[in-house]
Design an enzyme around this catalytic site. Structure first.
Site, PDB file in Angstrom:
ATOM      1  N   HIS A 178      41.167  55.663  11.851  1.00  0.00           N
ATOM      2  CA  HIS A 178      41.012  57.003  12.467  1.00  0.00           C
ATOM      3  C   HIS A 178      40.623  56.620  13.683  1.00  0.00           C
ATOM      4  O   HIS A 178      39.774  56.234  14.243  1.00  0.00           O
ATOM      5  CB  HIS A 178      39.823  57.543  11.609  1.00  0.00           C
ATOM      6  CG  HIS A 178      39.704  59.081  11.880  1.00  0.00           C
ATOM      7  ND1 HIS A 178      38.138  59.645  11.949  1.00  0.00           N
ATOM      8  CD2 HIS A 178      40.703  60.093  12.114  1.00  0.00           C
ATOM      9  CE1 HIS A 178      38.742  60.949  12.298  1.00  0.00           C
ATOM     10  NE2 HIS A 178      39.952  61.001  12.218  1.00  0.00           N
ATOM     11  N   GLU A 180      45.669  56.358  13.498  1.00  0.00           N
ATOM     12  CA  GLU A 180      45.835  57.740  13.949  1.00  0.00           C
ATOM     13  C   GLU A 180      45.371  58.161  15.203  1.00  0.00           C
ATOM     14  O   GLU A 180      44.220  57.519  15.625  1.00  0.00           O
ATOM     15  CB  GLU A 180      45.144  58.577  12.576  1.00  0.00           C
ATOM     16  CG  GLU A 180      45.063  60.132  12.692  1.00  0.00           C
ATOM     17  CD  GLU A 180      43.994  60.755  13.606  1.00  0.00           C
ATOM     18  OE1 GLU A 180      44.194  61.948  13.883  1.00  0.00           O
ATOM     19  OE2 GLU A 180      43.147  60.017  14.111  1.00  0.00           O
ATOM     20  N   ASP A 203      45.064  61.442  18.239  1.00  0.00           N
ATOM     21  CA  ASP A 203      45.127  62.988  18.720  1.00  0.00           C
ATOM     22  C   ASP A 203      45.875  62.944  20.109  1.00  0.00           C
ATOM     23  O   ASP A 203      45.404  62.538  21.079  1.00  0.00           O
ATOM     24  CB  ASP A 203      43.882  63.599  18.686  1.00  0.00           C
ATOM     25  CG  ASP A 203      43.098  63.211  17.402  1.00  0.00           C
ATOM     26  OD1 ASP A 203      43.486  64.104  16.237  1.00  0.00           O
ATOM     27  OD2 ASP A 203      41.970  62.600  17.236  1.00  0.00           O
ATOM     28  N   HIS A 237      40.631  64.402  21.180  1.00  0.00           N
ATOM     29  CA  HIS A 237      40.665  65.195  20.131  1.00  0.00           C
ATOM     30  C   HIS A 237      40.185  66.613  20.185  1.00  0.00           C
ATOM     31  O   HIS A 237      40.830  67.752  19.738  1.00  0.00           O
ATOM     32  CB  HIS A 237      39.667  64.536  19.052  1.00  0.00           C
ATOM     33  CG  HIS A 237      39.440  65.343  17.589  1.00  0.00           C
ATOM     34  ND1 HIS A 237      38.446  66.587  17.548  1.00  0.00           N
ATOM     35  CD2 HIS A 237      40.178  65.407  16.493  1.00  0.00           C
ATOM     36  CE1 HIS A 237      38.488  67.153  16.461  1.00  0.00           C
ATOM     37  NE2 HIS A 237      39.547  66.490  15.662  1.00  0.00           N
ATOM     38  N   GLU A 274      48.560  62.818  15.492  1.00  0.00           N
ATOM     39  CA  GLU A 274      48.378  64.075  15.183  1.00  0.00           C
ATOM     40  C   GLU A 274      48.251  65.072  16.590  1.00  0.00           C
ATOM     41  O   GLU A 274      47.908  64.797  17.652  1.00  0.00           O
ATOM     42  CB  GLU A 274      46.978  64.241  14.856  1.00  0.00           C
ATOM     43  CG  GLU A 274      46.523  65.589  14.569  1.00  0.00           C
ATOM     44  CD  GLU A 274      45.060  66.087  14.004  1.00  0.00           C
ATOM     45  OE1 GLU A 274      44.676  67.183  13.935  1.00  0.00           O
ATOM     46  OE2 GLU A 274      44.418  65.098  13.541  1.00  0.00           O
TER      47      GLU A 274
END
Length: 246
Positions: free
Chosen positions: A13, A40, A42, A55, A115
Site C-alpha cells: 500500500h 499501489e 495514488d 493521496h 489508484e
C-alpha cells in the site's frame, strides 16, 4: 469467464505502508526490499496537467505544502518536502511524478496498481490523462498497470482513452448498482474494503468474471479470512508482517 490475472497476490500500500513516507520513491524502494513485486499508489493531476503521486486532495498531511495539491504546477510540487512529516530519516523526499514511479517499476519488473485519485471536480479528465500517461509509459510491456478508482467518472475517462488498460472499481460500501456500473466500465476486478467480503460477495463478483481484491489488510486473522474465501489479492501496509512470496 474470468479474465487472466497476471498480478501478484500481495500488494504494498502506497509503497511500503507506514514504514516510509507514502507515495514517495523511497517507499517503493523499501517495499521492494521486503520482497514486494506489486505496489499501489495514488495519482492526481498538477495544475499543468501532469500526473503526480498524492493521496489527499490537500498537501498538509504528507508534505510541508499548503492547500490543494492539484492547484500547484509541477515545478512548485517538486520543491516540497514529502518526507519530514514521517520522520527525520526521510527528510527531503520529493513528491514524485507517476512517470518517475513507472520507470522504477518497469526497470525492475514490478507491477503497479494506480489508484486514480482526482482532485474533486476533475474526475473524468484525471482518468483520461492518467490512462493516457500509463498507456504511453507501458507501451510494449506485457503486463500493464491496473487502474482503479472509487470514482466511476474517473474510470469512464480511463476507459474512453485507453480501453485496453485493465480497470477496477474500488468500494467502501456496497452502494446500489455497483455491479452494473463495474460491468459498464469493463472492470476486471472489484477492490473492496476487506470487511465487505463474504462467500456470497466473492461468488457474485467471480460469477461476473471479475477478480476480488481487498484493502487495507494489516492483521493476520483478516488476511487468513480472505485467503480462505479464495480472494485474488490483498493490499497491505504491513510489508514487514506478510511475506509476499504467495
Amino acid at each position: 469467464m474470468t479474465t487472466p490475472w497476471p498480478y501478484p497476490f500481495w500488494i504494498a500500500h502506497r509503497g511500503a505502508g507506514k514504514l516510509a513516507p507514502e507515495n514517495t520513491l523511497a517507499a517503493f524502494r523499501l517495499g521492494a526490499q521486503y520482497g514486494y513485486r506489486m505496489f499501489e499508489c495514488d495519482a492526481k493531476l498538477s495544475a499543468d496537467g501532469v500526473p503526480f503521486l498524492l493521496h489527499d486532495a490537500t498537501l498538509e498531511r504528507t508534505t510541508n505544502g499548503h492547500g490543494t495539491g492539484g492547484d500547484l504546477p509541477l515545478g512548485a510540487l517538486a520543491q516540497l518536502d514529502a518526507g519530514s512529516w514521517h520522520s527525520r530519516a526521510w527528510a527531503g523526499e520529493a513528491v514524485p511524478t507517476l512517470e518517475a514511479l513507472a520507470r522504477f517499476c518497469i526497470a525492475n519488473g514490478y507491477f503497479l496498481n494506480i489508484e486514480i485519485k482526482p482532485t474533486p471536480g476533475h474526475e473524468e479528465h484525471t482518468g483520461r490523462v492518467v490512462a493516457q500517461t500509463a498507456a504511453r509509459l507501458w507501451q510494449g510491456h506485457a503486463v500493464p498497470p491496473l487502474l482503479s478508482s472509487f470514482k466511476p467518472d474517473a474510470l469512464a475517462g480511463a476507459q474512453a482513452t485507453a480501453e485496453h488498460l485493465p480497470r477496477a472499481l474500488l468500494l467502501d460500501t456496497l452502494w446500489d448498482g455497483w455491479a452494473t456500473v463495474a460491468q459498464q466500465l469493463g472492470c476486471v476486478a472489484i477492490v473492496c474494503n476487506h470487511a465487505l467480503w463474504d462467500a456470497a460477495q466473492v461468488a457474485q463478483v467471480k460469477a461476473l468474471g471479475m477478480h476480488t481484491l481487498s484493502y487495507t489488510v494489516n492483521d493476520e486473522w483478516a488476511a487468513q479470512r480472505l485467503i480462505d474465501l479464495g480472494t485474488d489479492g490483498i493490499i497491505t501496509d504491513r510489508v514487514d508482517l506478510f511475506c509476499p512470496a504467495r
